[in-house]
Design a protein around this motif. Structure first.
Motif, PDB file in Angstrom:
ATOM      1  N   THR A  37     -14.361 -11.734  -2.357  1.00  0.00           N
ATOM      2  CA  THR A  37     -15.830 -11.640  -1.664  1.00  0.00           C
ATOM      3  C   THR A  37     -15.635 -10.351  -0.023  1.00  0.00           C
ATOM      4  OG1 THR A  37     -14.598 -13.224   0.122  1.00  0.00           O
ATOM      5  CG2 THR A  37     -16.104 -13.812  -1.576  1.00  0.00           C
ATOM      6  N   ALA A  38     -13.816 -10.384  -0.046  1.00  0.00           N
ATOM      7  CA  ALA A  38     -14.289  -8.361   0.437  1.00  0.00           C
ATOM      8  C   ALA A  38     -15.347  -7.656   0.209  1.00  0.00           C
ATOM      9  CB  ALA A  38     -13.376  -7.935   0.917  1.00  0.00           C
ATOM     10  N   PRO A  39     -15.865  -6.690   0.237  1.00  0.00           N
ATOM     11  CA  PRO A  39     -17.236  -5.781   0.160  1.00  0.00           C
ATOM     12  C   PRO A  39     -16.278  -4.756  -0.443  1.00  0.00           C
ATOM     13  CG  PRO A  39     -17.702  -5.877   2.318  1.00  0.00           C
ATOM     14  CD  PRO A  39     -16.387  -6.487   1.948  1.00  0.00           C
ATOM     15  N   LEU A  40     -15.027  -4.668  -0.650  1.00  0.00           N
ATOM     16  CA  LEU A  40     -14.278  -2.943  -1.296  1.00  0.00           C
ATOM     17  C   LEU A  40     -12.655  -3.876  -1.707  1.00  0.00           C
ATOM     18  CD1 LEU A  40     -14.769  -0.778  -2.657  1.00  0.00           C
ATOM     19  CD2 LEU A  40     -14.129   0.372   0.252  1.00  0.00           C
ATOM     20  N   ASN A  41     -12.854  -3.284  -2.409  1.00  0.00           N
ATOM     21  CA  ASN A  41     -10.559  -3.600  -2.399  1.00  0.00           C
ATOM     22  C   ASN A  41     -10.954  -2.160  -3.424  1.00  0.00           C
ATOM     23  OD1 ASN A  41     -10.012  -6.665  -1.529  1.00  0.00           O
ATOM     24  ND2 ASN A  41     -11.748  -6.867  -2.775  1.00  0.00           N
ATOM     25  N   LEU A  42      -9.956  -1.507  -1.991  1.00  0.00           N
ATOM     26  CA  LEU A  42      -9.416  -0.302  -3.419  1.00  0.00           C
ATOM     27  C   LEU A  42      -7.751  -0.483  -4.151  1.00  0.00           C
ATOM     28  CD1 LEU A  42      -9.399   2.304  -0.277  1.00  0.00           C
ATOM     29  CD2 LEU A  42     -11.604   2.080  -2.146  1.00  0.00           C
ATOM     30  N   VAL A  43      -7.870   0.549  -5.339  1.00  0.00           N
ATOM     31  CA  VAL A  43      -6.537  -0.408  -6.340  1.00  0.00           C
ATOM     32  C   VAL A  43      -5.690   1.185  -6.365  1.00  0.00           C
ATOM     33  CG1 VAL A  43      -5.665  -0.972  -8.351  1.00  0.00           C
ATOM     34  CG2 VAL A  43      -7.752  -1.736  -6.972  1.00  0.00           C
ATOM     35  N   TYR A  44      -4.421   0.963  -5.877  1.00  0.00           N
ATOM     36  CA  TYR A  44      -3.797   2.377  -5.739  1.00  0.00           C
ATOM     37  C   TYR A  44      -3.507   2.885  -7.056  1.00  0.00           C
ATOM     38  CZ  TYR A  44      -5.272   2.606  -0.648  1.00  0.00           C
ATOM     39  OH  TYR A  44      -6.260   2.745  -0.125  1.00  0.00           O
ATOM     40  N   VAL A  45      -3.249   3.427  -8.126  1.00  0.00           N
ATOM     41  CA  VAL A  45      -2.276   3.887  -9.346  1.00  0.00           C
ATOM     42  C   VAL A  45      -1.937   4.648  -9.601  1.00  0.00           C
ATOM     43  CG1 VAL A  45      -3.161   3.599 -11.726  1.00  0.00           C
ATOM     44  CG2 VAL A  45      -4.694   1.989  -9.738  1.00  0.00           C
ATOM     45  N   ALA A  46      -0.612   4.999  -9.462  1.00  0.00           N
ATOM     46  CA  ALA A  46       0.275   6.027 -10.194  1.00  0.00           C
ATOM     47  C   ALA A  46       0.192   6.486 -11.705  1.00  0.00           C
ATOM     48  CB  ALA A  46       1.605   5.624  -9.887  1.00  0.00           C
ATOM     49  N   ASN A  47      -0.471   7.280 -11.737  1.00  0.00           N
ATOM     50  CA  ASN A  47      -1.153   7.961 -13.037  1.00  0.00           C
ATOM     51  C   ASN A  47       1.041   8.884 -12.795  1.00  0.00           C
ATOM     52  OD1 ASN A  47      -0.398   9.680 -15.339  1.00  0.00           O
ATOM     53  ND2 ASN A  47      -2.844   9.649 -15.216  1.00  0.00           N
ATOM     54  N   LEU A  48       1.427   8.326 -14.196  1.00  0.00           N
ATOM     55  CA  LEU A  48       3.425   8.910 -13.858  1.00  0.00           C
ATOM     56  C   LEU A  48       2.522   9.738 -15.315  1.00  0.00           C
ATOM     57  CD1 LEU A  48       5.456   5.387 -14.485  1.00  0.00           C
ATOM     58  CD2 LEU A  48       4.503   6.344 -12.380  1.00  0.00           C
ATOM     59  N   GLU A  49       2.326  10.056 -15.489  1.00  0.00           N
ATOM     60  CA  GLU A  49       2.664  11.466 -16.696  1.00  0.00           C
ATOM     61  C   GLU A  49       2.538  12.741 -15.756  1.00  0.00           C
ATOM     62  OE1 GLU A  49      -0.641  10.604 -19.026  1.00  0.00           O
ATOM     63  OE2 GLU A  49       0.635  10.139 -20.946  1.00  0.00           O
ATOM     64  N   ARG A  50       1.464  12.450 -14.258  1.00  0.00           N
ATOM     65  CA  ARG A  50       1.369  13.852 -13.800  1.00  0.00           C
ATOM     66  C   ARG A  50       3.088  13.891 -11.981  1.00  0.00           C
ATOM     67  NH1 ARG A  50      -3.811  11.008 -10.894  1.00  0.00           N
ATOM     68  NH2 ARG A  50      -4.734  11.116 -12.865  1.00  0.00           N
ATOM     69  N   MET A  51       3.825  13.028 -12.784  1.00  0.00           N
ATOM     70  CA  MET A  51       5.273  12.973 -12.354  1.00  0.00           C
ATOM     71  C   MET A  51       6.357  14.168 -12.980  1.00  0.00           C
ATOM     72  SD  MET A  51       4.927  10.180 -10.521  1.00  0.00           S
ATOM     73  CE  MET A  51       5.935   9.933  -8.600  1.00  0.00           C
ATOM     74  N   SER A  52       5.490  14.988 -13.407  1.00  0.00           N
ATOM     75  CA  SER A  52       6.892  15.904 -14.396  1.00  0.00           C
ATOM     76  C   SER A  52       8.714  15.670 -13.689  1.00  0.00           C
ATOM     77  CB  SER A  52       6.351  16.857 -14.424  1.00  0.00           C
ATOM     78  OG  SER A  52       5.778  17.878 -13.503  1.00  0.00           O
ATOM     79  N   GLY A  53       9.317  15.883 -14.538  1.00  0.00           N
ATOM     80  CA  GLY A  53      10.280  15.149 -13.604  1.00  0.00           C
ATOM     81  C   GLY A  53      11.150  14.761 -13.181  1.00  0.00           C
ATOM     82  N   ALA A  54      10.195  14.091 -13.295  1.00  0.00           N
ATOM     83  CA  ALA A  54      10.884  13.070 -12.096  1.00  0.00           C
ATOM     84  C   ALA A  54      11.013  11.066 -13.025  1.00  0.00           C
ATOM     85  CB  ALA A  54       9.789  11.986 -10.830  1.00  0.00           C
ATOM     86  N   ASP A  55      12.411  11.174 -12.631  1.00  0.00           N
ATOM     87  CA  ASP A  55      12.841   9.972 -13.526  1.00  0.00           C
ATOM     88  C   ASP A  55      12.237   8.479 -13.212  1.00  0.00           C
ATOM     89  OD1 ASP A  55      14.841   8.945 -11.024  1.00  0.00           O
ATOM     90  OD2 ASP A  55      16.472  10.042 -11.654  1.00  0.00           O
ATOM     91  N   ALA A  56      12.926   6.961 -13.605  1.00  0.00           N
ATOM     92  CA  ALA A  56      12.097   5.899 -12.780  1.00  0.00           C
ATOM     93  C   ALA A  56      12.037   5.873 -11.579  1.00  0.00           C
ATOM     94  CB  ALA A  56      12.359   4.462 -14.477  1.00  0.00           C
TER      95      ALA A  56
END
Ligand SMILES: Cc1cc2nc3c(=O)[nH]c(=O)nc-3n(C[C@H](O)[C@H](O)[C@H](O)COP(=O)(O)O)c2cc1C
Length: 223
Positions: A138-157
């Motif tokens: 019921t909260a009017p707004l729920n933001l969800v933070y999503v990481a797009n791993l394809e943008r993290m070039s060169g980073a291991d897991a």
């Protein structure tokens, strides 16, 4: 002479076809919901906002006006240096890998900082899927933070996990401080069924739900 005329007509038709294609591409883009420009004036002084920042888990039903949503998203991770596209929140190696999904009673949208616009994602209300606590439905707004791993070039897991969590933290604190400044309640949340939420949002394997953030007017306002 006749030949020249035919070639000219072909040329004109080719031009018209190109324009039509460009028009179709633009029409696709016009799906975007442009937000009003953020109001960068006013608000409470930083020290007062810090003094008032806290988590709230009781929200009134009143939806957020579009101007407030615009301000909130800009504060979260909007572009504050148009010449470079850089944002109000820092990100490791300037990856800008965190996407903010906006879920409301009307549907779900992805915030596009470069255009300060919302890209529609779903027309259904998936607020309840953004967390495991009753108030999220019921909260009017729920933001969800999503990481797009394809943008993290060169980073291991390990680096992907570390930096996407850190980068989300900066955005979430911007949201908390804007909410404190604007008299909104908020709580950042990790208690999420991430697989279920990723499926609801139609995310790919390279997109990881990090945290969610409920926002609304405090219930104490009598709504
Ligand atoms: C990474 C993180 C995850 C959190 N997850 C949840 C959560 O799932 N549900 C919730 O109600 N609060 C959650 N919180 C909010 C904390 O419980 C809250 O910040 C803490 O109790 C301190 O209260 P304050 O924010 O008012 O200072 C989380 C906070 C952080 C930083």
């Amino acid at each position: 002479m006749r030949r020249k005329g035919t070639a000219m007509i072909k040329f004109i038709w080719a031009g018209i076809a190109c324009l039509a294609l460009a028009g179709a591409a633009m029409a696709k883009e016009t799906n975007m919901i442009k937000l009003p420009p953020p109001d960068m004036q006013g608000g409470k002084p930083l020290m007062q906002a810090l003094k008032e920042r806290h988590s709230t888990r009781e929200f009134g039903a009143r939806p957020l006006p579009q101007q407030i949503l615009s301000n909130l998203l800009w504060a979260a991770a909007g572009v504050n240096r148009p010449q470079t596209g850089q944002r109000t929140a820092p990100s490791a190696r300037d990856w800008r890998e965190i996407d903010i999904y906006v879920t409301t009673a009307d549907g779900a949208y992805a915030y596009v900082p470069d255009e300060h616009a919302l890209r529609p994602v779903l027309k259904t209300d998936i607020r309840a899927r953004t967390g495991m606590q009753d108030f999220v439905a019921t909260a009017p707004l729920n933001l969800v933070y999503v990481a797009n791993l394809e943008r993290m070039s060169g980073a291991d897991a390990e680096s992907q996990a570390l930096y996407s969590a850190a980068d989300t933290g900066f955005i979430a604190q911007n949201v908390y401080l804007y909410c404190a400044s604007a008299g909104l309640g908020a709580v950042v949340r990790g208690l999420i069924d991430r697989d279920a939420l990723a499926a609801a949002l139609g995310l790919g394997a390279h997109q990881k739900v990090i945290l969610a953030h409920s926002v609304g007017y405090p219930k104490s306002e009598g709504e």
